[in-house]
Motif scaffolding. Structure first.
Motif, PDB file in Angstrom:
ATOM      1  N   TRP B 135       0.833  -1.206   0.000  1.00  7.57           N
ATOM      2  CA  TRP B 135       0.000   0.000   0.000  1.00  7.57           C
ATOM      3  C   TRP B 135       0.860   1.244   0.000  1.00  7.57           C
ATOM      4  CZ3 TRP B 135      -4.513  -0.418  -1.740  1.00  7.57           C
ATOM      5  CH2 TRP B 135      -5.248  -1.593  -1.530  1.00  7.57           C
ATOM      6  N   GLY B 136       1.950   1.186   0.769  1.00  2.01           N
ATOM      7  CA  GLY B 136       2.866   2.328   0.814  1.00  2.01           C
ATOM      8  C   GLY B 136       3.450   2.616  -0.558  1.00  2.01           C
ATOM      9  N   LEU B 137       3.849   1.551  -1.252  1.00  4.48           N
ATOM     10  CA  LEU B 137       4.438   1.731  -2.581  1.00  4.48           C
ATOM     11  C   LEU B 137       3.410   2.277  -3.566  1.00  4.48           C
ATOM     12  CD1 LEU B 137       6.784  -1.364  -3.050  1.00  4.48           C
ATOM     13  CD2 LEU B 137       7.342   0.963  -2.323  1.00  4.48           C
ATOM     14  N   ALA B 138       2.171   1.740  -3.481  1.00  4.00           N
ATOM     15  CA  ALA B 138       1.112   2.213  -4.376  1.00  4.00           C
ATOM     16  C   ALA B 138       0.863   3.697  -4.144  1.00  4.00           C
ATOM     17  CB  ALA B 138      -0.164   1.403  -4.150  1.00  4.00           C
ATOM     18  N   ALA B 140       2.915   5.827  -2.893  1.00  8.77           N
ATOM     19  CA  ALA B 140       4.093   6.586  -3.325  1.00  8.77           C
ATOM     20  C   ALA B 140       4.040   6.875  -4.822  1.00  8.77           C
ATOM     21  CB  ALA B 140       5.368   5.825  -2.975  1.00  8.77           C
ATOM     22  N   LEU B 141       3.613   5.863  -5.608  1.00  7.13           N
ATOM     23  CA  LEU B 141       3.520   6.058  -7.060  1.00  7.13           C
ATOM     24  C   LEU B 141       2.476   7.120  -7.395  1.00  7.13           C
ATOM     25  CD1 LEU B 141       3.877   2.428  -8.448  1.00  7.13           C
ATOM     26  CD2 LEU B 141       5.517   4.307  -8.597  1.00  7.13           C
ATOM     27  N   VAL B 142       1.322   7.047  -6.686  1.00  8.83           N
ATOM     28  CA  VAL B 142       0.264   8.039  -6.927  1.00  8.83           C
ATOM     29  C   VAL B 142       0.772   9.436  -6.578  1.00  8.83           C
ATOM     30  CG1 VAL B 142      -2.013   8.835  -6.185  1.00  8.83           C
ATOM     31  CG2 VAL B 142      -1.604   6.390  -6.567  1.00  8.83           C
ATOM     32  N   ASN B 143       1.389   9.561  -5.391  1.00 10.62           N
ATOM     33  CA  ASN B 143       1.900  10.876  -4.980  1.00 10.62           C
ATOM     34  C   ASN B 143       2.957  11.402  -5.950  1.00 10.62           C
ATOM     35  OD1 ASN B 143       0.255  10.659  -2.836  1.00 10.62           O
ATOM     36  ND2 ASN B 143       1.854  10.557  -1.257  1.00 10.62           N
ATOM     37  N   ALA B 144       3.818  10.496  -6.411  1.00 13.47           N
ATOM     38  CA  ALA B 144       4.870  10.907  -7.347  1.00 13.47           C
ATOM     39  C   ALA B 144       4.244  11.446  -8.622  1.00 13.47           C
ATOM     40  CB  ALA B 144       5.798   9.737  -7.646  1.00 13.47           C
ATOM     41  N   GLY B 145       3.214  10.729  -9.117  1.00 16.30           N
ATOM     42  CA  GLY B 145       2.536  11.171 -10.332  1.00 16.30           C
ATOM     43  C   GLY B 145       1.909  12.545 -10.146  1.00 16.30           C
ATOM     44  N   LEU B 146       1.214  12.710  -9.010  1.00 15.34           N
ATOM     45  CA  LEU B 146       0.569  14.004  -8.739  1.00 15.34           C
ATOM     46  C   LEU B 146       1.602  15.119  -8.634  1.00 15.34           C
ATOM     47  CD1 LEU B 146      -2.178  12.988  -6.132  1.00 15.34           C
ATOM     48  CD2 LEU B 146      -2.503  13.769  -8.495  1.00 15.34           C
ATOM     49  N   ALA B 147       2.685  14.845  -7.885  1.00 15.35           N
ATOM     50  CA  ALA B 147       3.729  15.867  -7.701  1.00 15.35           C
ATOM     51  C   ALA B 147       4.319  16.275  -9.044  1.00 15.35           C
ATOM     52  CB  ALA B 147       4.824  15.338  -6.773  1.00 15.35           C
ATOM     53  N   GLY B 148       4.541  15.262  -9.906  1.00 13.64           N
ATOM     54  CA  GLY B 148       5.100  15.548 -11.226  1.00 13.64           C
ATOM     55  C   GLY B 148       4.173  16.437 -12.035  1.00 13.64           C
ATOM     56  N   ILE B 149       2.872  16.112 -12.007  1.00 16.68           N
ATOM     57  CA  ILE B 149       1.897  16.896 -12.779  1.00 16.68           C
ATOM     58  C   ILE B 149       1.826  18.325 -12.243  1.00 16.68           C
ATOM     59  CG2 ILE B 149      -0.563  17.149 -13.295  1.00 16.68           C
ATOM     60  CD1 ILE B 149      -0.653  14.009 -13.311  1.00 16.68           C
ATOM     61  N   ILE B 150       1.777  18.446 -10.901  1.00 14.75           N
ATOM     62  CA  ILE B 150       1.714  19.800 -10.320  1.00 14.75           C
ATOM     63  C   ILE B 150       2.957  20.603 -10.713  1.00 14.75           C
ATOM     64  CG2 ILE B 150       1.801  21.099  -8.141  1.00 14.75           C
ATOM     65  CD1 ILE B 150       0.130  18.772  -6.920  1.00 14.75           C
ATOM     66  N   ALA B 151       4.127  19.965 -10.562  1.00 13.38           N
ATOM     67  CA  ALA B 151       5.376  20.670 -10.870  1.00 13.38           C
ATOM     68  C   ALA B 151       5.421  21.095 -12.333  1.00 13.38           C
ATOM     69  CB  ALA B 151       6.575  19.786 -10.537  1.00 13.38           C
ATOM     70  N   TRP B 152       4.887  20.233 -13.206  1.00 11.73           N
ATOM     71  CA  TRP B 152       4.863  20.565 -14.636  1.00 11.73           C
ATOM     72  C   TRP B 152       3.925  21.745 -14.881  1.00 11.73           C
ATOM     73  CZ3 TRP B 152       7.342  19.231 -19.097  1.00 11.73           C
ATOM     74  CH2 TRP B 152       6.708  19.550 -20.294  1.00 11.73           C
ATOM     75  N   ARG B 153       2.729  21.692 -14.261  1.00 12.50           N
ATOM     76  CA  ARG B 153       1.713  22.702 -14.522  1.00 12.50           C
ATOM     77  C   ARG B 153       2.065  24.080 -13.962  1.00 12.50           C
ATOM     78  NH1 ARG B 153      -3.233  20.504 -16.041  1.00 12.50           N
ATOM     79  NH2 ARG B 153      -3.861  22.654 -16.419  1.00 12.50           N
ATOM     80  N   ILE B 154       2.752  24.144 -12.828  1.00 11.18           N
ATOM     81  CA  ILE B 154       3.023  25.473 -12.264  1.00 11.18           C
ATOM     82  C   ILE B 154       4.134  26.199 -13.025  1.00 11.18           C
ATOM     83  CG2 ILE B 154       2.269  24.902  -9.908  1.00 11.18           C
ATOM     84  CD1 ILE B 154       5.222  24.727  -9.132  1.00 11.18           C
ATOM     85  N   GLN B 155       4.826  25.488 -13.914  1.00  7.66           N
ATOM     86  CA  GLN B 155       5.865  26.169 -14.689  1.00  7.66           C
ATOM     87  C   GLN B 155       5.281  26.673 -16.002  1.00  7.66           C
ATOM     88  OE1 GLN B 155       9.914  24.122 -14.574  1.00  7.66           O
ATOM     89  NE2 GLN B 155       8.511  22.457 -14.079  1.00  7.66           N
ATOM     90  N   PRO B 156       5.675  27.870 -16.430  1.00  2.67           N
ATOM     91  CA  PRO B 156       5.167  28.370 -17.705  1.00  2.67           C
ATOM     92  C   PRO B 156       5.759  27.560 -18.860  1.00  2.67           C
ATOM     93  CG  PRO B 156       6.863  29.829 -16.868  1.00  2.67           C
ATOM     94  CD  PRO B 156       6.629  28.799 -15.806  1.00  2.67           C
ATOM     95  N   GLU B 157       5.013  27.506 -19.946  1.00  2.00           N
ATOM     96  CA  GLU B 157       5.530  26.823 -21.126  1.00  2.00           C
ATOM     97  C   GLU B 157       6.649  27.671 -21.719  1.00  2.00           C
ATOM     98  OE1 GLU B 157       2.456  25.853 -23.853  1.00  2.00           O
ATOM     99  OE2 GLU B 157       3.859  25.225 -25.410  1.00  2.00           O
TER     100      GLU B 157
END
Lengths: 115, 330
Positions: B135-138, B140-157
């Motif tokens: 469950w911890g690993l699952a 972690a993968l979800v959080n990593a995905g979310l963090a990646g998307i947030i980090a991508w979105r807050i940066q300007p193109e």
């Protein structure tokens, strides 16, 4: 480092290789401490005998422009610095002479015969 | 260019927020949770789980805490230290945005795994009773995905800074003349020193292991040392040659060797390469439509093949090389 030779010229090939290296030094593209490419590589790329390139390197060593050490190849010496420093003045002088119609051989002779 | 310039402060600021701010935030949350759980944790706690999902390694809660901070902040800091100077110089491109997103995701992954696996052991008397990690690993993968998307979105193109290609007039070569241009190119001295040090440390450790530690650890470390040494030897120093056969780029141990035959060359020019922005990093790089031997940021010789594909190598005096190639190919 650019080396160009013309096998159809009357100048011996080793002298052409040596003056190509000298030209690189004068132009400041080779500085003290820089290594020359292995004679074998130069010979292969130009399709000439490796001894021709070694002959050129030995002449440059006799002039003091490079050092030849076993295992380390050819290295440009401190003697390169004054040559590079004269570059712009020599170029200007040669251009001035050409504009006045004075050939390079004449110019060299004038310098040689200076008191 | 004006578009990039007006965005410049935002690009760098948001990159820092995404690549460093988010990891620091995740680490603070993880550390706070681990500290909160601390009084109720068994000591030692389980820190390693076997293939079956059962705990099989144990250690101090402090180790996990330190590991969390060092890796979840240290890794992003390392990569940011690499990318920020290039961004400050004005380099741009989706590679940077992606790099920052990867850093945020990696950090989220590390923090979630270490924190989840620590906190779930609250109230246990014996760490051997720690549950499975799935469950911890699952999470972690979800959080990593979310963090990646947030980090991508807050940066300007932002678009890759246009590399200004400088055309070079062919060298005047006589009909009988033969020309060769030879130049060595290496990574910057500080990286060469770091790479050599890494190789030496690995080699010495491997040798020491043969005498002190068990055989299997020594074998693994020796393999790692050899692989790293080979990687360093084949990607850090190259001989570049231009002659009648074309362009040859050969590593100083002979392999790998890349060649563009003279008949394949449309034209040669000089460009300025930004490692991360143009090729996504350094070394021997493949990108769609182009190939590069990228040892540093700066002057490079670029050859356009008749097929339209590009070949680039970072090297000094590239203008002379391009002039010679243009003459030989013409």
């Amino acid at each position: 480092m650019l080396i160009r030779i013309d096998p159809s010229s009357s100048r011996p090939l080793f002298a052409q290789v040596a003056s190509a290296v000298r030209a690189e030094v004068v132009a400041g593209r080779l500085s003290p401490g820089d290594r020359l490419p292995p004679a074998r590589d130069v010979a292969a790329a130009l399709d000439i005998n490796v001894h021709t390139v070694l002959h050129a390197y030995q002449d440059l060593r006799d002039e003091g422009l490079i050092e030849l050490r076993r295992g380390r190849g050819a290295t440009v010496t401190e003697a390169a610095r004054p040559l590079a420093a004269l570059n712009s003045e020599v170029t200007r002088l040669a251009e001035h002479a050409a504009a006045l119609g004075v050939g390079r051989d004449t110019l060299a002779a004038l310098i040689k015969e200076m008191p | 260019m004006t578009i990039h310039d007006s965005h410049q402060p935002t690009v760098i600021r948001r990159f820092i927020v995404a690549a460093l701010g988010l990891p620091i935030l995740f680490t603070i949350i993880g550390v706070a949770l681990q500290v909160w759980a601390r009084p109720d944790l068994p000591d030692p706690i389980a820190i390693h789980w076997g293939a079956g999902g059962r705990p099989d390694g144990f250690g101090s809660p402090t180790t996990t805490l330190v590991l969390t901070i060092v890796t979840a902040v240290g890794l992003p800091a390392l990569f940011a230290a690499f990318a920020l100077p290039a961004l400050r110089r004005g380099d741009r491109g989706p590679s940077y945005r992606f790099l920052a997103a990867m850093m945020a995701a990696t950090s989220a992954l590390i923090v979630t795994v270490t924190t989840w696996l620590t906190v779930m052991q609250r109230g246990l008397d014996n760490a051997h009773d720690a549950g499975t990690v799935w469950w911890g690993l699952a999470d972690a993968l979800v959080n990593a995905g979310l963090a990646g998307i947030i980090a991508w979105r807050i940066q300007p193109e932002h678009q890759q800074a246009s590399t200004t290609e400088r055309g070079v007039e062919p060298l005047a070569i006589g009909a009988d003349e033969r020309v060769v241009w030879l130049q060595d190119t290496t990574i910057r001295r500080r990286w060469a020193v770091a790479a050599t040090a890494l190789g030496l440390v690995l080699a010495c450790t491997a040798i020491a292991f043969w005498f002190t530690a068990d055989r299997s650890a020594a074998i693994v470390l020796t393999i790692v040392a050899v692989v790293v040494a080979l990687a360093i030897a084949t990607t850090t120093a190259f001989h570049v040659r231009v002659d009648a056969t074309g362009l040859t780029v050969r590593s100083w141990i002979g392999v790998p060797r890349f060649q563009v035959p003279i008949g394949d060359i449309e034209q040669a020019s000089v460009i300025d390469i930004h490692g991360i922005g143009d090729f996504g990093g350094f070394g021997v790089r493949w990108m769609p439509g182009r190939f590069g031997v990228v040892l540093r940021t700066g002057e490079a010789l670029q050859v356009q093949r008749r097929s339209g594909r590009l070949f680039a190598v970072t090297v000094d005096d590239a203008a002379t090389a391009a002039a010679a190639l243009n003459a030989l190919a013409g």
